[in-house]
Motif scaffolding. Structure first.
Motif, PDB file in Angstrom:
ATOM      1  N   ILE A 152       0.847  -1.200   0.000  1.00  0.00           N
ATOM      2  CA  ILE A 152       0.000   0.000   0.000  1.00  0.00           C
ATOM      3  C   ILE A 152       0.879   1.246   0.000  1.00  0.00           C
ATOM      4  CG2 ILE A 152      -1.632   1.358   1.371  1.00  0.00           C
ATOM      5  CD1 ILE A 152      -3.003  -0.983   0.089  1.00  0.00           C
ATOM      6  N   ASP A 153       0.597   2.147  -0.913  1.00  0.00           N
ATOM      7  CA  ASP A 153       1.312   3.427  -0.971  1.00  0.00           C
ATOM      8  C   ASP A 153       0.258   4.533  -0.967  1.00  0.00           C
ATOM      9  OD1 ASP A 153       3.153   5.411  -1.233  1.00  0.00           O
ATOM     10  OD2 ASP A 153       3.441   5.156  -3.391  1.00  0.00           O
ATOM     11  N   PHE A 154      -0.137   4.937   0.215  1.00  0.00           N
ATOM     12  CA  PHE A 154      -1.237   5.903   0.345  1.00  0.00           C
ATOM     13  C   PHE A 154      -0.904   6.903   1.441  1.00  0.00           C
ATOM     14  CE2 PHE A 154      -5.160   6.866   2.840  1.00  0.00           C
ATOM     15  CZ  PHE A 154      -5.744   7.732   1.935  1.00  0.00           C
ATOM     16  N   THR A 155      -1.026   8.158   1.109  1.00  0.00           N
ATOM     17  CA  THR A 155      -0.849   9.226   2.098  1.00  0.00           C
ATOM     18  C   THR A 155      -2.157   9.987   2.196  1.00  0.00           C
ATOM     19  OG1 THR A 155       1.472   9.447   1.485  1.00  0.00           O
ATOM     20  CG2 THR A 155       0.483  11.259   2.744  1.00  0.00           C
ATOM     21  N   PRO A 156      -2.822   9.947   3.336  1.00  0.00           N
ATOM     22  CA  PRO A 156      -4.116  10.640   3.437  1.00  0.00           C
ATOM     23  C   PRO A 156      -3.939  12.140   3.241  1.00  0.00           C
ATOM     24  CG  PRO A 156      -3.356   9.888   5.599  1.00  0.00           C
ATOM     25  CD  PRO A 156      -2.431   9.309   4.601  1.00  0.00           C
ATOM     26  N   PRO A 157      -4.862  12.763   2.530  1.00  0.00           N
ATOM     27  CA  PRO A 157      -4.767  14.220   2.333  1.00  0.00           C
ATOM     28  C   PRO A 157      -4.946  14.951   3.658  1.00  0.00           C
ATOM     29  CG  PRO A 157      -6.875  13.382   1.545  1.00  0.00           C
ATOM     30  CD  PRO A 157      -6.049  12.185   1.907  1.00  0.00           C
ATOM     31  N   PRO A 158      -4.398  16.166   3.758  1.00  0.00           N
ATOM     32  CA  PRO A 158      -4.587  16.926   5.005  1.00  0.00           C
ATOM     33  C   PRO A 158      -6.056  17.207   5.254  1.00  0.00           C
ATOM     34  CG  PRO A 158      -3.575  18.289   3.285  1.00  0.00           C
ATOM     35  CD  PRO A 158      -3.597  16.897   2.767  1.00  0.00           C
ATOM     36  N   ASN A 159      -6.442  17.170   6.527  1.00  0.00           N
ATOM     37  CA  ASN A 159      -7.830  17.415   6.948  1.00  0.00           C
ATOM     38  C   ASN A 159      -8.814  16.476   6.251  1.00  0.00           C
ATOM     39  OD1 ASN A 159      -6.901  19.661   8.490  1.00  0.00           O
ATOM     40  ND2 ASN A 159      -6.901  20.894   6.613  1.00  0.00           N
ATOM     41  N   ASP A 160      -8.393  15.222   6.085  1.00  0.00           N
ATOM     42  CA  ASP A 160      -9.254  14.225   5.440  1.00  0.00           C
ATOM     43  C   ASP A 160     -10.482  13.961   6.315  1.00  0.00           C
ATOM     44  OD1 ASP A 160     -10.320  12.166   3.989  1.00  0.00           O
ATOM     45  OD2 ASP A 160      -8.954  10.650   4.761  1.00  0.00           O
TER      46      ASP A 160
END
Length: 1025
Positions: free
Chosen positions: A224-232
Motif C-alpha cells: 500500500i502506498d497511500f498518504t491521506p490528504p490533510p484534513n481528510d
C-alpha cells in the motif's frame, strides 16, 4: 356523500403529485423526505408513489427519468422495511430493467437496489438475479466513487443475508466480483472491497478457476502506498488499508504460490515501507500456511531474511525479519508429517546453522550478534527447534568461551549463551532425561563461576544473569553447584560502590533463586549474613571507619533481598528485629534496619501466611521498642533516644503500614483488637518484654515521648481494610481530635490530625460520620479564633478537608471555602496556600489507595472545576500584601492538575501564572515553572502570544538564589525553543548573551541545563533544526 368520499380520495393524490413535481421538475430536495415521512405514516403507499411518478419514469429526457427514480429510491431507503414480498418482486424487476437505461439513470437505480437489498421480505432467488444484472449490465469502474461504493454495499448486504443463495452461483459470483473490483482506486471503496474478498475466502465461497485472478485483483495494491490528504474528513489511514489488504492476502494457503514470490521481491527492494509490509505479511501468512505451501520457497525466504538482518540499518526491518523467521520456523514445527515425508524443519534449521554458526566464532566482528539473533529467533519457535539449535550452538559457544581470554569477548559469548538458555524456559519436559541442557550442566556451571570471579564487572553482570536463568531450570543445579552459587552471590553482594550495578544484580538474583531453593539459602547464606550482621554490630559500636559501616548496610540489603520464601522470612525477620533491639548507634543505622524490614514486608504481601507472620512478629516488637523508648528513665540509651526522632518514627510508620495493608479482614480484626486498647487503655499484655516502669497513656496526660507514638497508631489503623471494625472508635476519635489541637508537641498533633482524617475518610455515610465531622468542625472553629493552638487547628482543618475531598463528601466544599478564606489571614495565609499542594498531591502514609482509603479517580479535576474560579476571584479582590498567597495556592493546584484538563483553561489562567513568576517566594516560582514547562511543549500556539514576558521572566529567574529555581528556569528556556521559530528569532541574540552567565554557575546541574538550553537557542533557525 359519494362526492365527498371522491374528494377525500383525490386530495392526497393531488398533494403527492405536487411533491413529486417539486422534486422532479423543480429540482427541490426537501419533498423526498416529506414523501418518505408520509409513506411511513400511512398517508400513501409505495404503489401510489410509483403511480404519481408514472410520467416522470417514462419521460424521454434521461435527467427527468433519473430524478423520478432518485425520488423513488430515496423513499425506499427510508421505507424498505414496510414493503411486502409482492411489491419487492415488482420493484426488483423494474430496477433490473432500468439498469439497461441511460448512464445518467444508473446511480439512482443502484440506490434503489441498495434499499431493496436491505429488505427482509426479499423472495429467494432475487438476490442472485440482481447481482447477475449488475455484473452483466453495469461497468462499475466507470461510475463515480459514491456509486461504486453503492455496488459494494449491495454485494455486502446480500452476502450477509443471502449467503447460501450466492454460494449457489458457484465461481460465477467470484468472477463477477472480480470484474466489479478490477481497477478500483478509491481508499474508501478499497476498504469495503478488501472486506468482501476476505469474506469470500473465509466463508468458503467457491473460487473455482479464479484463484489467481482474485489474487491479482487484490495483490496489485501491495504494498500500500497511500498518504491521506490533510484534513481528510473520512479519517482513512494508510495503516487501515495495510491491515485490511494483509487480512486478504494471508487468509488462504491457495494464494501461497502467487504471494510468496511477490513478498520475496518486495523484501529485496530498496523501499523501507515495502520491506516492512512484506515481512509483516509473511509473518501473518505463516499462521495459515503449512509445509506444502512453503517448501519450494524456503531457500529464497531464508536468503532474503538473512540479508535484511545482516545488512539493514533499520532496527524495524531487523525486528520484523526476526519475527518472520520465528513464524516460519513455528509453521514448519507444527506441520504433521507423513512417515515417508521429508522433515523440512530439520533441513531449514540446518541451513540457518550453516550460514550463521561460523559467525559465532568471531565475537569481535559485526555479524556475531545478527547471527545470534537469527538463531535465537528460530530456536524460540518450538521445543524441537530449540533442541536442534541449542544442541549445535551450545558446544560451540562453550568452546569459544575457553578459547578467547579477553573479558569483552567472553562477555559477548556469554550473552549469546544467555539468550539461548532463556529460550529453554519456554518449554517444559516431563522426562528429566529429555531436557537438552542436562548434558551441558557441568560445563555451564563451570563457565558461569569463571565469569563470576572475573575482574571485569560487565562479565560478572552477565554471569549473574546467566546463573539466575540456570537456576530457573528444574533440577539443573546440583547441591554442590548451589552451594558455590550462594557463596559467589554472598561475595558479590558486598562489592564496593564502583560495582553498584553488579551488586544490585546479585541481590536480585539472590531473591529469585531463594524462592526456588529456600533450603540452600537457609543453610549457606543466612548463617553467613547473620555472622556479618554481628560483626557489623561491633564495628558500629566501636565507631569504625565508613567502609565497615557500608558493609553493615549491604548485609541488611542482602537479608531483605533473600526474604522471598516463607521459610526464609522466618529466619531473616527475627535476625533483623534482634539486630534492631541491640543497636546502640545513630539515626541512619536504625533507619537502614527499618528500610530492610519494610522491603521484607513488601515481599511478604504476596503470601497471606508470610504477611500474617511478619505482622504478628514485627509490629508488636516495634511497638514494644517504641513504648520502652517513651518511658522516663534515668539513663537513656542511644537507641531509646533515636527511636523517638521524627525520621526514625517515619521509617517505622512505613514498616507498620506495609505490614498491615494486605492483611485479611479476619486477621486484621484480631490485630486491631490488641493495638487500639494499647493506645487507649495502656494494655501492653501482647507486647514482648512488656515490663515497663510506668503506664503507657499517650492520650491521658502522657509524656511528649508517648504522644509521639500516635504516629505508629496512625500507620496501623489507617492501613486497615475498610470493612474492619475498630473497637472503641468513638473514644479513639475524640482523643485524636483533642490531641490534634495540643500545642505542646507539634509532631504528635499532626499525627493525630492525620490519623483522624484517615479514619474519617473510610467511614460509611451515616450518623456516626456526621457526628465525627461536627466534632472536628467545632474544634476547628474554636481553635482558629486567636489562641494558643491556632496552627494546630489549621492543620486539623487541612487534613479533614483532604479526607473529604478525596471521597467527594458534600461538606468538603464548605471546608475548602474556609481554607480559601484563610489565604487572607496575615498569620496563616502562607500555610493555607501551601495547603492546596497537600490537597492535590498523593500522600505516602495516610489517605492512600494502597491503604484502602476512598480515593475517587478524578478528584483533582473536580477540585479544579469547583475552586479555581473562586481562587482567581479572590486574587483580584485581595489586598496587595496577600495576593502572593492566592498565586501560590493557584500555582499548586495547576501544577498537579492533569495537563489535558488544564490546556482548555490556559488562555484565562496564563496571565496569573506569569504574575506568579514575579512573586518573591521561591516555592511559588518553582511550582509555577514546573507547571509552565510542559505547557510550552503541549500548547505552543497559546504560549507564543506571551513570548516577550516568558523570555524576560525565565532569564531573570535563571539568576535566582535557589538552585532548584535556576534549574527549572533554564529547563523552561530550553522548552521555549519548541515555540514557532519566527516568534523566537528576534530574541535569539539576547537569550544567547544572557545564557552565558549560568554557564559559570557554581553548581554542576545548573551548568548542565544552561549548556543544553543555550545549544538549542544557537541552533534556532538553522537548516534542519
Amino acid at each position: 356523500m359519494a362526492a365527498a368520499a371522491a374528494l377525500e380520495a383525490v386530495a392526497p393524490t393531488g398533494a403527492l403529485w405536487g411533491l413529486v413535481q417539486d422534486f422532479v421538475m423543480g429540482q427541490q430536495e426537501g419533498p423526498a423526505d416529506q414523501v418518505a415521512a408520509d409513506v411511513k405514516s400511512g398517508s400513501y403507499t409505495v404503489l401510489q408513489v410509483v403511480e404519481a411518478l408514472g410520467s416522470s419514469l417514462e419521460n424521454p429526457e434521461p435527467r427527468t427519468r433519473a430524478r423520478g427514480i432518485q425520488l423513488l429510491s430515496q423513499v425506499l431507503l427510508q421505507c424498505h422495511s414496510l414493503l411486502l414480498e409482492k411489491e419487492v418482486i415488482h420493484l426488483i424487476l423494474f430496477y433490473e430493467n432500468r439498469l439497461k437505461d441511460h448512464h445518467l439513470v444508473i446511480p439512482s437505480v443502484l440506490q434503489g437496489l441498495r434499499a431493496l437489498s436491505l429488505c427482509m421480505a426479499l423472495p429467494p432467488g432475487l438476490a442472485v438475479s440482481v447481482l447477475k444484472a449488475i455484473f452483466q449490465e453495469v461497468h462499475v469502474q466507470s461510475l463515480p466513487q459514491v456509486d461504486r461504493h453503492t455496488v459494494y454495499s449491495i454485494i455486502t448486504n446480500f452476502m450477509r443475508t443471502r449467503e447460501e443463495e450466492l454460494k449457489g452461483l458457484g465461481a460465477d459470483f467470484t468472477f463477477g466480483f472480480i470484474q466489479v473490483m478490477d481497477g478500483e482506486k478509491d481508499p474508501r471503496n478499497l476498504l469495503v472491497a478488501f472486506r468482501i474478498v476476505h469474506d469470500l475466502i473465509s466463508r468458503d465461497y467457491s473460487l473455482g478457476p479464479f484463484v489467481e485472478e482474485l489474487f491479482e485483483v487484490t495483490s496489485c495494491y501491495f504494498p500500500i502506498d497511500f498518504t491521506p490528504p490533510p484534513n481528510d474528513p473520512y479519517g482513512i489511514q494508510r495503516e487501515d488499508l495495510i491491515l485490511s489488504l494483509r487480512a486478504v492476502l494471508a487468509s488462504t494457503p491457495r494464494f501461497a504460490e502467487f504471494l510468496l514470490p511477490l513478498l520475496i521481491e518486495k523484501v529485496d527492494s530498496e523501499i523501507l515501507s515495502a520491506k516492512l509490509d512484506s515481512l509483516q505479511t509473511l509473518t501473518a501468512c505463516c499462521a495459515v500456511y503449512g509445509q506444502k505451501e512453503l517448501k519450494d520457497f524456503l531457500p529464497s525466504l531464508w536468503a532474503s531474511i538473512r540479508r535484511e538482518v545482516f545488512q539493514t540499518a533499520s532496527e524495524r526491518v531487523e525486528a520484523d525479519g526476526l519475527a518472520a523467521l520465528h513464524s516460519l520456523t513455528a509453521c514448519l514445527s507444527r506441520s504433521v508429517l507423513r512417515a515417508d515425508a521429508e522433515d523440512l524443519l530439520d533441513s531449514f534449521l540446518s541451513n540457518i546453522l550453516q550460514d550463521c554458526r561460523h559467525h559465532l566464532c568471531e565475537p569481535d566482528m559485526k555479524l556475531v550478534w545478527p547471527s545470534a539473533k537469527l538463531l535465537q529467533a528460530a530456536a524460540g519457535a518450538s521445543a524441537r527447534a530449540c533442541d536442534h539449535i541449542t544442541s549445535n550452538v551450545l558446544p560451540l559457544l562453550l568452546e569459544q568461551f575457553h578459547k578467547h581470554s579477553q573479558s569483552n569477548q567472553r562477555r559477548t559469548i556469554l550473552e549469546m549463551m544467555l539468550g539461548f538458555l532463556k529460550l529453554h524456559q519456554k518449554w517444559s519436559y516431563e522426562d528429566k532425561d529429555e531436557r537438552p541442557l542436562n548434558g551441558f550442566r557441568d560445563q555451564l556451571c563451570s563457565l558461569v563461576f569463571m565469569a563470576l570471579t572475573d575482574p571485569s564487572t560487565q562479565l560478572q553482570l552477565v554471569g549473574i544473569r546467566t546463573l539466575a536463568v540456570l537456576g530457573a531450570q528444574p533440577d539443573l543445579l546440583s547441591s554442590g553447584d548451589l552451594e558455590l552459587a550462594v557463596g559467589h552471590l554472598y561475595r558479590l553482594s558486598f562489592l564496593e560502590e564502583d560495582s553498584q550495578s553488579c551488586r544490585a544484580a546479585a541481590l536480585e538474583a539472590s531473591g529469585a533463586l531463594a524462592t526456588l531453593y529456600p533450603v540452600a539459602f537457609s543453610s549457606h547464606l543466612v548463617p553467613k549474613l547473620a555472622e556479618e550482621l554481628g560483626r557489623g554490630q561491633l564495628d558500629l559500636a566501636r565507631g569504625d571507619e565508613p567502609i565497615k559501616c557500608s558493609r553493615h548496610l549491604r548485609c541488611l540489603q542482602a537479608l531483605s533481598a533473600i526474604s522471598t520464601h516463607p521459610s526464609i522470612v522466618k529466619e531473616t525477620l527475627p535476625l533483623l528485629l534482634q539486630h534492631l533491639c541491640q543497636m546502640n548507634k545513630g539515626t541512619n543505622e536504625v533507619i537502614a534496619v527499618c528500610q530492610s524490614l519494610q522491603q521484607v514486608a513488601e515481599k511478604c504481601q504476596q503470601d497471606p501466611e508470610s504477611c500474617w507472620y511478619f505482622h504478628q512478629t514485627a509490629v508488636p516488637c516495634l511497638l514494644a521498642l517504641a513504648v520502652q523508648a517513651s518511658m522516663p528513665e534515668k539513663e537513656h540509651s542511644v537507641l531509646r533516644k533515636v527511636l523517638l526522632e521524627d525520621e526514625v518514627l517515619a521509617a517505622m510508620v512505613s514498616v507498620i503500614g506495609t505490614a498491615t495493608t494486605h492483611l485479611s479482614p479476619d486477621l486484621a480484626a484480631q490485630s486491631v483488637a490488641r493495638i487500639v486498647p494499647l493506645f487507649l487503655d495502656g494494655n501492653v499484655s501482647f507486647l514482648p518484654e512488656n515490663s515497663f516502669p510506668c503506664r503507657f497513656q499517650p492520650f491521658q496526660n502522657g509524656s511528649s515521648g508517648q504522644r509521639r507514638l500516635v504516629a505508629l497508631l496512625m500507620a496501623f489503623v489507617c492501613s486497615l481494610p475498610r470493612n474492619v471494625e475498630i473497637p472503641q472508635l468513638n473514644q479513639l476519635m475524640r482523643e485524636l481530635v483533642e490531641l490534634s489541637c495540643c500545642p505542646s508537641c507539634p509532631s504528635s498533633s499532626t499525627a493525630a490530625a492525620k490519623c483522624f482524617a484517615g479514619l474519617l475518610n473510610k467511614l460509611p455515610t451515616g450518623q456516626q460520620l456526621d457526628e465525627f465531622l461536627q466534632l472536628a468542625v467545632d474544634k476547628v472553629e474554636a481553635g482558629l479564633s486567636p489562641g494558643p493552638y491556632r496552627s494546630q487547628a489549621f492543620t486539623l482543618l487541612l487534613w479533614v478537608t483532604k479526607a473529604l475531598v478525596l471521597r467527594y463528601h458534600p461538606l468538603s466544599s464548605c471546608l475548602t471555602d474556609q481554607l480559601m478564606g484563610l489565604l487572607g489571614d496575615p498569620e496563616l495565609g502562607p500555610a493555607a496556600a501551601d495547603g492546596f499542594s497537600l490537597l492535590m498531591s498523593d500522600c505516602t502514609d495516610v489517605l492512600t489507595r494502597a491503604g484502602h482509603a476512598e480515593v475517587r479517580i478524578m478528584f483533582r479535576q473536580r477540585f479544579f472545576t469547583d475552586n479555581v474560579p473562586a481562587l482567581v476571584q479572590g486574587f483580584h479582590a485581595a489586598s496587595q500584601d496577600v495576593k502572593p498567597n492566592y498565586l501560590k495556592g493557584l500555582s499548586h493546584v495547576l501544577n498537579r492538575l492533569p495537563k489535558p484538563v488544564l490546556l482548555p483553561e490556559l488562555p484565562t489562567l496564563l496571565s496569573l501564572l506569569l504574575e506568579a513568576l514575579s512573586c518573591s517566594d521561591s516555592v511559588v516560582q518553582l511550582s509555577t515553572l514546573s507547571c509552565l514547562q510542559p505547557l510550552l511543549l503541549e500548547a505552543p500556539q497559546v504560549m507564543s502570544l506571551h513570548v516577550d514576558t516568558l523570555v524576560t521572566k525565565f532569564l531573570n529567574l535563571s539568576s535566582s538564589p535557589s538552585m532548584a529555581v535556576r534549574i527549572a528556569a533554564l529547563q523552561c528556556m530550553h522548552a521555549l525553543t519548541r515555540l514557532p521559530t519566527p516568534v523566537l528569532l528576534p530574541y535569539k541574540p539576547q537569550v544567547i548573551r544572557a545564557l552565558a552567565k549560568p554557564l559559570d554557575d557554581k553548581k554542576r546541574l545548573v551548568r548542565k541545563e544552561a549548556v543544553s538550553a543555550r545549544g538549542e537557542w544557537f541552533l534556532l533557525g538553522s537548516p534542519g533544526s
